[in-house]
Design a protein around this motif. Structure first.
Motif, PDB file in Angstrom:
ATOM      1  N   PRO A   1       5.004  24.612 -24.535  1.00  0.00           N
ATOM      2  CA  PRO A   1       4.047  25.230 -23.607  1.00  0.00           C
ATOM      3  C   PRO A   1       3.051  26.140 -24.312  1.00  0.00           C
ATOM      4  CG  PRO A   1       6.280  25.374 -22.736  1.00  0.00           C
ATOM      5  CD  PRO A   1       6.407  24.867 -24.142  1.00  0.00           C
ATOM      6  N   GLY A   2       1.781  25.787 -24.231  1.00  0.00           N
ATOM      7  CA  GLY A   2       0.734  26.637 -24.767  1.00  0.00           C
ATOM      8  C   GLY A   2       0.538  26.583 -26.262  1.00  0.00           C
ATOM      9  N   HIS A   3       1.387  25.838 -26.986  1.00  0.00           N
ATOM     10  CA  HIS A   3       1.253  25.844 -28.450  1.00  0.00           C
ATOM     11  C   HIS A   3       1.960  24.617 -29.019  1.00  0.00           C
ATOM     12  CE1 HIS A   3       0.117  28.241 -32.019  1.00  0.00           C
ATOM     13  NE2 HIS A   3       1.086  27.545 -32.601  1.00  0.00           N
ATOM     14  N   PHE A   4       1.190  23.715 -29.607  1.00  0.00           N
ATOM     15  CA  PHE A   4       1.756  22.485 -30.161  1.00  0.00           C
ATOM     16  C   PHE A   4       2.412  22.775 -31.515  1.00  0.00           C
ATOM     17  CE2 PHE A   4       1.742  18.211 -31.952  1.00  0.00           C
ATOM     18  CZ  PHE A   4       2.075  17.449 -30.841  1.00  0.00           C
ATOM     19  N   MET A   5       3.567  22.160 -31.752  1.00  0.00           N
ATOM     20  CA  MET A   5       4.278  22.345 -33.016  1.00  0.00           C
ATOM     21  C   MET A   5       4.737  20.991 -33.555  1.00  0.00           C
ATOM     22  SD  MET A   5       6.437  25.879 -32.475  1.00  0.00           S
ATOM     23  CE  MET A   5       6.914  25.558 -30.784  1.00  0.00           C
ATOM     24  N   VAL A   6       5.310  21.036 -34.745  1.00  0.00           N
ATOM     25  CA  VAL A   6       5.799  19.819 -35.402  1.00  0.00           C
ATOM     26  C   VAL A   6       7.294  19.981 -35.666  1.00  0.00           C
ATOM     27  CG1 VAL A   6       5.692  18.372 -37.474  1.00  0.00           C
ATOM     28  CG2 VAL A   6       3.584  19.278 -36.469  1.00  0.00           C
ATOM     29  N   ARG A   7       8.043  18.996 -35.239  1.00  0.00           N
ATOM     30  CA  ARG A   7       9.493  18.968 -35.453  1.00  0.00           C
ATOM     31  C   ARG A   7       9.795  18.111 -36.683  1.00  0.00           C
ATOM     32  NH1 ARG A   7      14.385  17.633 -31.344  1.00  0.00           N
ATOM     33  NH2 ARG A   7      15.717  16.433 -32.747  1.00  0.00           N
ATOM     34  N   VAL A   8      10.611  18.650 -37.586  1.00  0.00           N
ATOM     35  CA  VAL A   8      10.999  17.933 -38.798  1.00  0.00           C
ATOM     36  C   VAL A   8      12.517  17.871 -38.868  1.00  0.00           C
ATOM     37  CG1 VAL A   8      10.834  17.826 -41.315  1.00  0.00           C
ATOM     38  CG2 VAL A   8       8.938  18.773 -39.984  1.00  0.00           C
ATOM     39  N   GLU A   9      13.049  16.687 -39.109  1.00  0.00           N
ATOM     40  CA  GLU A   9      14.493  16.524 -39.233  1.00  0.00           C
ATOM     41  C   GLU A   9      14.912  16.869 -40.659  1.00  0.00           C
ATOM     42  OE1 GLU A   9      16.196  15.881 -36.556  1.00  0.00           O
ATOM     43  OE2 GLU A   9      14.423  15.440 -35.329  1.00  0.00           O
ATOM     44  N   THR A  10      15.908  17.757 -40.781  1.00  0.00           N
ATOM     45  CA  THR A  10      16.439  18.143 -42.081  1.00  0.00           C
ATOM     46  C   THR A  10      17.939  17.864 -42.107  1.00  0.00           C
ATOM     47  OG1 THR A  10      17.085  20.419 -41.564  1.00  0.00           O
ATOM     48  CG2 THR A  10      14.752  20.019 -42.051  1.00  0.00           C
ATOM     49  N   SER A  11      18.546  18.068 -43.274  1.00  0.00           N
ATOM     50  CA  SER A  11      19.992  17.839 -43.394  1.00  0.00           C
ATOM     51  C   SER A  11      20.786  18.821 -42.548  1.00  0.00           C
ATOM     52  CB  SER A  11      20.410  17.959 -44.861  1.00  0.00           C
ATOM     53  OG  SER A  11      20.078  19.244 -45.378  1.00  0.00           O
ATOM     54  N   GLU A  12      20.172  19.937 -42.173  1.00  0.00           N
ATOM     55  CA  GLU A  12      20.843  20.951 -41.360  1.00  0.00           C
ATOM     56  C   GLU A  12      20.435  20.880 -39.893  1.00  0.00           C
ATOM     57  OE1 GLU A  12      19.940  24.638 -43.214  1.00  0.00           O
ATOM     58  OE2 GLU A  12      21.126  24.206 -45.013  1.00  0.00           O
ATOM     59  N   GLY A  13      19.684  19.865 -39.549  1.00  0.00           N
ATOM     60  CA  GLY A  13      19.244  19.704 -38.166  1.00  0.00           C
ATOM     61  C   GLY A  13      17.735  19.850 -38.047  1.00  0.00           C
ATOM     62  N   PRO A  14      17.199  19.667 -36.847  1.00  0.00           N
ATOM     63  CA  PRO A  14      15.747  19.742 -36.660  1.00  0.00           C
ATOM     64  C   PRO A  14      15.236  21.169 -36.733  1.00  0.00           C
ATOM     65  CG  PRO A  14      16.846  19.442 -34.555  1.00  0.00           C
ATOM     66  CD  PRO A  14      17.910  19.332 -35.603  1.00  0.00           C
ATOM     67  N   VAL A  15      14.033  21.317 -37.304  1.00  0.00           N
ATOM     68  CA  VAL A  15      13.368  22.616 -37.341  1.00  0.00           C
ATOM     69  C   VAL A  15      11.953  22.442 -36.818  1.00  0.00           C
ATOM     70  CG1 VAL A  15      14.742  23.439 -39.286  1.00  0.00           C
ATOM     71  CG2 VAL A  15      12.559  22.291 -39.716  1.00  0.00           C
ATOM     72  N   ALA A  16      11.367  23.549 -36.367  1.00  0.00           N
ATOM     73  CA  ALA A  16      10.003  23.534 -35.830  1.00  0.00           C
ATOM     74  C   ALA A  16       9.060  24.235 -36.792  1.00  0.00           C
ATOM     75  CB  ALA A  16       9.954  24.207 -34.462  1.00  0.00           C
ATOM     76  N   LEU A  17       7.939  23.585 -37.100  1.00  0.00           N
ATOM     77  CA  LEU A  17       6.893  24.166 -37.927  1.00  0.00           C
ATOM     78  C   LEU A  17       5.667  24.438 -37.063  1.00  0.00           C
ATOM     79  CD1 LEU A  17       7.014  21.866 -41.105  1.00  0.00           C
ATOM     80  CD2 LEU A  17       8.300  23.961 -40.662  1.00  0.00           C
ATOM     81  N   ASP A  18       4.965  25.516 -37.381  1.00  0.00           N
ATOM     82  CA  ASP A  18       3.758  25.887 -36.647  1.00  0.00           C
ATOM     83  C   ASP A  18       2.537  25.590 -37.520  1.00  0.00           C
ATOM     84  OD1 ASP A  18       1.701  26.962 -35.225  1.00  0.00           O
ATOM     85  OD2 ASP A  18       2.610  28.936 -34.936  1.00  0.00           O
ATOM     86  N   PRO A  19       1.816  24.489 -37.270  1.00  0.00           N
ATOM     87  CA  PRO A  19       0.642  24.154 -38.089  1.00  0.00           C
ATOM     88  C   PRO A  19      -0.436  25.222 -38.041  1.00  0.00           C
ATOM     89  CG  PRO A  19       1.277  22.315 -36.673  1.00  0.00           C
ATOM     90  CD  PRO A  19       2.042  23.507 -36.209  1.00  0.00           C
ATOM     91  N   PHE A  20      -0.478  25.977 -36.950  1.00  0.00           N
ATOM     92  CA  PHE A  20      -1.523  26.991 -36.782  1.00  0.00           C
ATOM     93  C   PHE A  20      -1.277  28.203 -37.675  1.00  0.00           C
ATOM     94  CE2 PHE A  20      -3.870  30.325 -34.474  1.00  0.00           C
ATOM     95  CZ  PHE A  20      -5.080  29.680 -34.280  1.00  0.00           C
ATOM     96  N   SER A  21      -0.016  28.420 -38.068  1.00  0.00           N
ATOM     97  CA  SER A  21       0.353  29.592 -38.867  1.00  0.00           C
ATOM     98  C   SER A  21       0.884  29.156 -40.220  1.00  0.00           C
ATOM     99  CB  SER A  21       1.393  30.445 -38.126  1.00  0.00           C
ATOM    100  OG  SER A  21       0.883  30.909 -36.889  1.00  0.00           O
ATOM    101  N   GLN A  22       0.083  28.385 -40.936  1.00  0.00           N
ATOM    102  CA  GLN A  22       0.399  27.943 -42.293  1.00  0.00           C
ATOM    103  C   GLN A  22       1.695  27.146 -42.362  1.00  0.00           C
ATOM    104  OE1 GLN A  22       0.143  31.735 -44.418  1.00  0.00           O
ATOM    105  NE2 GLN A  22      -1.965  31.264 -44.988  1.00  0.00           N
ATOM    106  N   GLY A  23       2.002  26.456 -41.297  1.00  0.00           N
ATOM    107  CA  GLY A  23       3.174  25.597 -41.289  1.00  0.00           C
ATOM    108  C   GLY A  23       4.494  26.334 -41.354  1.00  0.00           C
ATOM    109  N   ARG A  24       4.509  27.598 -40.983  1.00  0.00           N
ATOM    110  CA  ARG A  24       5.731  28.387 -41.138  1.00  0.00           C
ATOM    111  C   ARG A  24       6.809  27.946 -40.161  1.00  0.00           C
ATOM    112  NH1 ARG A  24       6.852  32.519 -37.626  1.00  0.00           N
ATOM    113  NH2 ARG A  24       5.243  33.091 -36.108  1.00  0.00           N
ATOM    114  N   LEU A  25       8.055  28.193 -40.564  1.00  0.00           N
ATOM    115  CA  LEU A  25       9.208  27.850 -39.744  1.00  0.00           C
ATOM    116  C   LEU A  25       9.279  28.772 -38.529  1.00  0.00           C
ATOM    117  CD1 LEU A  25      11.868  26.105 -39.702  1.00  0.00           C
ATOM    118  CD2 LEU A  25      12.959  28.071 -40.815  1.00  0.00           C
ATOM    119  N   VAL A  26       9.486  28.192 -37.356  1.00  0.00           N
ATOM    120  CA  VAL A  26       9.638  28.974 -36.131  1.00  0.00           C
ATOM    121  C   VAL A  26      11.119  28.999 -35.778  1.00  0.00           C
ATOM    122  CG1 VAL A  26       8.939  29.256 -33.731  1.00  0.00           C
ATOM    123  CG2 VAL A  26       7.365  28.215 -35.370  1.00  0.00           C
ATOM    124  N   LEU A  27      11.725  30.164 -35.845  1.00  0.00           N
ATOM    125  CA  LEU A  27      13.154  30.298 -35.601  1.00  0.00           C
ATOM    126  C   LEU A  27      13.486  30.077 -34.123  1.00  0.00           C
ATOM    127  CD1 LEU A  27      13.872  33.467 -37.784  1.00  0.00           C
ATOM    128  CD2 LEU A  27      14.302  31.061 -38.361  1.00  0.00           C
TER     129      LEU A  27
END
Length: 271
Positions: free
Chosen positions: A127-153
């Motif tokens: 909602p209100g902000h598109f993100m990118v989900r990446v599958e890792t060995s520890e499970g899926p994580v969310a990256l924020d392309p708008f904020s230098q691709g940082r991990l969103v906890l």
């Protein structure tokens, strides 16, 4: 490329299955459809560089780190904090030149490169902000392309969801907050942004174009044709509105009554 040629590309993309959806070329066609006769080669060059650089990073870093570092550090793709509402932030050709844009526009490059590198990544229609989900060995994580691709906890995802108006019961469900969407839906999200902005600005010609792109990208959905019809009606193009409503009526959906009512209302004005 002309506007008609762009529509032809979007029509072909709409007919493709989700696994074969040509995200990058469809995004280019969307930009050209809005403003024709521009050179799309800088987009392809940037995308090609992203693929090559990500391929070099894979193996030495985790998939999420490799993707974020490639896009934000190597290619300098980031959000435009100072001019968030500038039209260039939604145009993939302008984004390639400026290296700035909205999350859904930046995500086109993330998703294209990830697919080429064999990473499992998808858009997240948060909602209100598109993100990118990446599958890792520890499970899926969310990256924020708008904020230098940082991990969103996860805790931040919940806070963002609450601020966006979601109920606490939903805001605690990471499976819902991080539900992946297809590349087609990712590009449609960007067209929805354009449609909403055009409507607010009373740019009904621009609203019609963005709604038409949605209709071509997802030919089984009747809702974009209703928006095409509405935009045409506001421009006084009643025959065109009737044509769009006819297209909507020809598709199955839960709003048949609404479509029929709108069709009759416009027909009465036309007559």
């Amino acid at each position: 490329m002309t506007r008609d040629e762009a529509e032809s590309i979007l029509t072909t993309a709409g007919e493709a299955g989700d696994a074969d959806f040509p995200l990058l070329e469809a995004a280019i066609a969307c930009a050209i459809h809005d403003y024709p006769f521009r050179d799309p080669e800088p987009v392809r060059t940037l995308a090609r560089n992203a693929c090559e650089r990500l391929a070099e990073r894979i193996g030495g870093e985790g998939p999420d780190d490799a993707l974020a570092e490639t896009m934000a550090a190597d290619l300098r793709l980031n959000g435009d904090l100072l001019h968030y509402d500038h039209p260039s932030n939604t145009d993939i050709i302008d984004v390639a030149e400026r290296r700035r844009g909205l999350p859904a526009a930046l995500a086109v490059f993330y998703l294209h490169a990830a697919k080429a590198a064999g990473l499992q990544a998808a858009g997240v229609d948060f909602p209100g902000h598109f993100m990118v989900r990446v599958e890792t060995s520890e499970g899926p994580v969310a990256l924020d392309p708008f904020s230098q691709g940082r991990l969103v906890l996860p805790s931040e995802l919940t806070r963002r969801a609450l601020r966006a108006g979601l109920t606490p019961h939903v805001a605690d469900r990471l499976d819902l907050l991080m539900a992946p969407v297809t590349d087609r839906q990712s590009l449609i999200r960007l067209q929805n942004v354009l449609f909403s902005r055009a409507i607010r600005a009373q740019d009904y010609d621009g609203a019609e174009r963005s709604a038409l792109r949605r209709a071509l990208l997802d030919p089984g959905d009747h809702r974009p044709w209703l928006d095409v019809a509405s935009a045409r009606e506001k421009q006084g193009a009643l025959a065109g509105a009737m044509e769009a409503l006819s297209r909507a009526r020809g598709l199955d959906g839960v709003e048949e009554a609404r479509r029929s009512t709108t069709f009759e209302r416009v027909r009465m004005r036309l007559n």
